[in-house]
Design a protein around this motif. Structure first.
Motif, PDB file in Angstrom:
ATOM      1  N   PHE A   1       0.868  -1.075   0.032  1.00  0.00           N
ATOM      2  CA  PHE A   1       0.068  -0.125  -0.197  1.00  0.00           C
ATOM      3  C   PHE A   1       0.956   1.269  -0.046  1.00  0.00           C
ATOM      4  N   TRP A   2       0.846   1.874  -1.500  1.00  0.00           N
ATOM      5  CA  TRP A   2       1.846   3.095  -1.296  1.00  0.00           C
ATOM      6  C   TRP A   2       1.712   4.214  -0.356  1.00  0.00           C
ATOM      7  N   VAL A   3       0.420   4.500  -0.014  1.00  0.00           N
ATOM      8  CA  VAL A   3       0.025   5.407   0.820  1.00  0.00           C
ATOM      9  C   VAL A   3       0.690   5.138   2.391  1.00  0.00           C
ATOM     10  N   HIS A   4       1.164   3.954   2.621  1.00  0.00           N
ATOM     11  CA  HIS A   4       1.867   3.840   3.797  1.00  0.00           C
ATOM     12  C   HIS A   4       3.229   3.627   3.874  1.00  0.00           C
TER      13      HIS A   4
ATOM     14  N   ASN B   1     -13.705   5.063  10.826  1.00  0.00           N
ATOM     15  CA  ASN B   1     -14.412   5.150   9.658  1.00  0.00           C
ATOM     16  C   ASN B   1     -13.449   5.171   8.452  1.00  0.00           C
ATOM     17  N   ASN B   2     -13.019   3.952   7.953  1.00  0.00           N
ATOM     18  CA  ASN B   2     -11.789   3.950   6.978  1.00  0.00           C
ATOM     19  C   ASN B   2     -12.340   4.093   5.553  1.00  0.00           C
ATOM     20  N   ILE B   3     -13.741   4.260   5.598  1.00  0.00           N
ATOM     21  CA  ILE B   3     -14.210   4.536   4.238  1.00  0.00           C
ATOM     22  C   ILE B   3     -14.459   5.815   3.972  1.00  0.00           C
ATOM     23  N   MET B   4     -14.022   6.614   4.581  1.00  0.00           N
ATOM     24  CA  MET B   4     -13.868   8.081   4.623  1.00  0.00           C
ATOM     25  C   MET B   4     -12.344   8.479   4.213  1.00  0.00           C
ATOM     26  N   THR B   5     -12.396   9.302   3.290  1.00  0.00           N
ATOM     27  CA  THR B   5     -11.028   9.888   3.021  1.00  0.00           C
ATOM     28  C   THR B   5     -10.080  10.456   4.470  1.00  0.00           C
TER      29      THR B   5
ATOM     30  N   LYS C   1      -0.320   9.085   3.191  1.00  0.00           N
ATOM     31  CA  LYS C   1      -1.049   9.829   2.249  1.00  0.00           C
ATOM     32  C   LYS C   1      -2.608   9.874   2.250  1.00  0.00           C
ATOM     33  N   GLN C   2      -3.248  10.792   1.736  1.00  0.00           N
ATOM     34  CA  GLN C   2      -4.833  11.142   1.624  1.00  0.00           C
ATOM     35  C   GLN C   2      -5.168   9.724   0.705  1.00  0.00           C
ATOM     36  N   HIS C   3      -6.190   9.014   1.227  1.00  0.00           N
ATOM     37  CA  HIS C   3      -6.799   7.865   0.649  1.00  0.00           C
ATOM     38  C   HIS C   3      -7.945   7.493   1.425  1.00  0.00           C
ATOM     39  N   TRP C   4      -8.689   6.492   0.715  1.00  0.00           N
ATOM     40  CA  TRP C   4      -9.810   5.967   1.656  1.00  0.00           C
ATOM     41  C   TRP C   4      -9.849   4.256   1.342  1.00  0.00           C
ATOM     42  N   ASP C   5     -10.146   3.523   2.118  1.00  0.00           N
ATOM     43  CA  ASP C   5      -9.660   2.111   2.101  1.00  0.00           C
ATOM     44  C   ASP C   5     -10.758   1.409   1.265  1.00  0.00           C
TER      45      ASP C   5
END
Length: 214
Positions: free
Chosen positions: A57-60, A174-178, A126-130
């Protein structure tokens, strides 16, 4: 995906978990001093021995993880890594607190993923949502092990600092939020991250592995 969700419901009586109404649900405090002591007993090599999560996961990519449990797909075995044995007693009070919140029986639940994640000083998530279905399916629980320092966590339109997330805080995220995280301080920030579902999947026994790299 629809077929997978139907199978989860019909064969295992497990449905996608409800997310908090807002950015998070504060569940309370679990003393993190024993977890901090455990981390203090490690040398730096422990933080870099398992880099699968950062690579996947590049955002991490700027984080460092001690991965304890891992599940990649709905109908795959849960992978158990060596350090789960020493961390399971430390995270058990967190799991028990979450079960009390949701009305689950502790012996019934399954933890699909568990990791101790460090965001070093000056680094970001980095900014993302799951978006992956498996990540959205489970309850995503964070345990704030270290003081937040000057870290800012943004979930949707809400910002969380050390005043809202004192160390020891347990919250459903709430990991489905950005969302994104910035560590603007001079000390590292450490959370335990746990993905929890209310029931175990019969017929999928744990597989014990030394690493996720293969």
């Amino acid at each position: 995906l629809v077929g997978d969700l139907r199978r989860m419901h019909e064969e295992f009586d497990i449905q996608c978990t409800a997310k908090p109404d807002g950015a998070h649900d504060d569940m309370g405090i679990v003393d993190s001093s024993l977890a901090m002591a455990k981390l203090a007993s490690y040398d730096e090599s422990v933080w870099v021995e398992e880099h699968f999560r950062q690579d996947r996961f590049w955002v991490h990519g700027q984080t460092q993880s001690i991965v304890l449990l891992w599940k990649s797909q709905f109908f795959q075995q849960r992978l158990v890594l060596p350090r789960w044995q020493e961390w399971e007693p430390l995270v058990r009070p967190v799991l028990q607190l979450a079960c009390k919140r949701w009305g689950y029986a502790y012996d019934d639940i399954d933890v699909w993923k568990a990791a101790i994640v460090r965001l070093p000083a000056g680094k970001t998530i980095k900014q993302h949502w799951d978006q992956q279905a498996l990540l959205a399916f489970a309850h995503r629980v964070h345990w704030v092990i270290s003081p937040e320092g000057s870290t800012i966590t943004t979930i949707g339109r809400d910002k969380f600092t050390k005043e809202r997330l004192p160390h020891g805080t347990v919250f459903e995220f709430n990991n489905i939020m950005t969302h994104w995280v910035k560590n603007l301080g001079t000390t590292d920030r450490v959370h335990a991250i746990l993905d929890i579902v209310p029931k175990k999947m019969r017929g999928y026994e744990d597989k014990f592995v030394e690493t996720l790299q293969n």
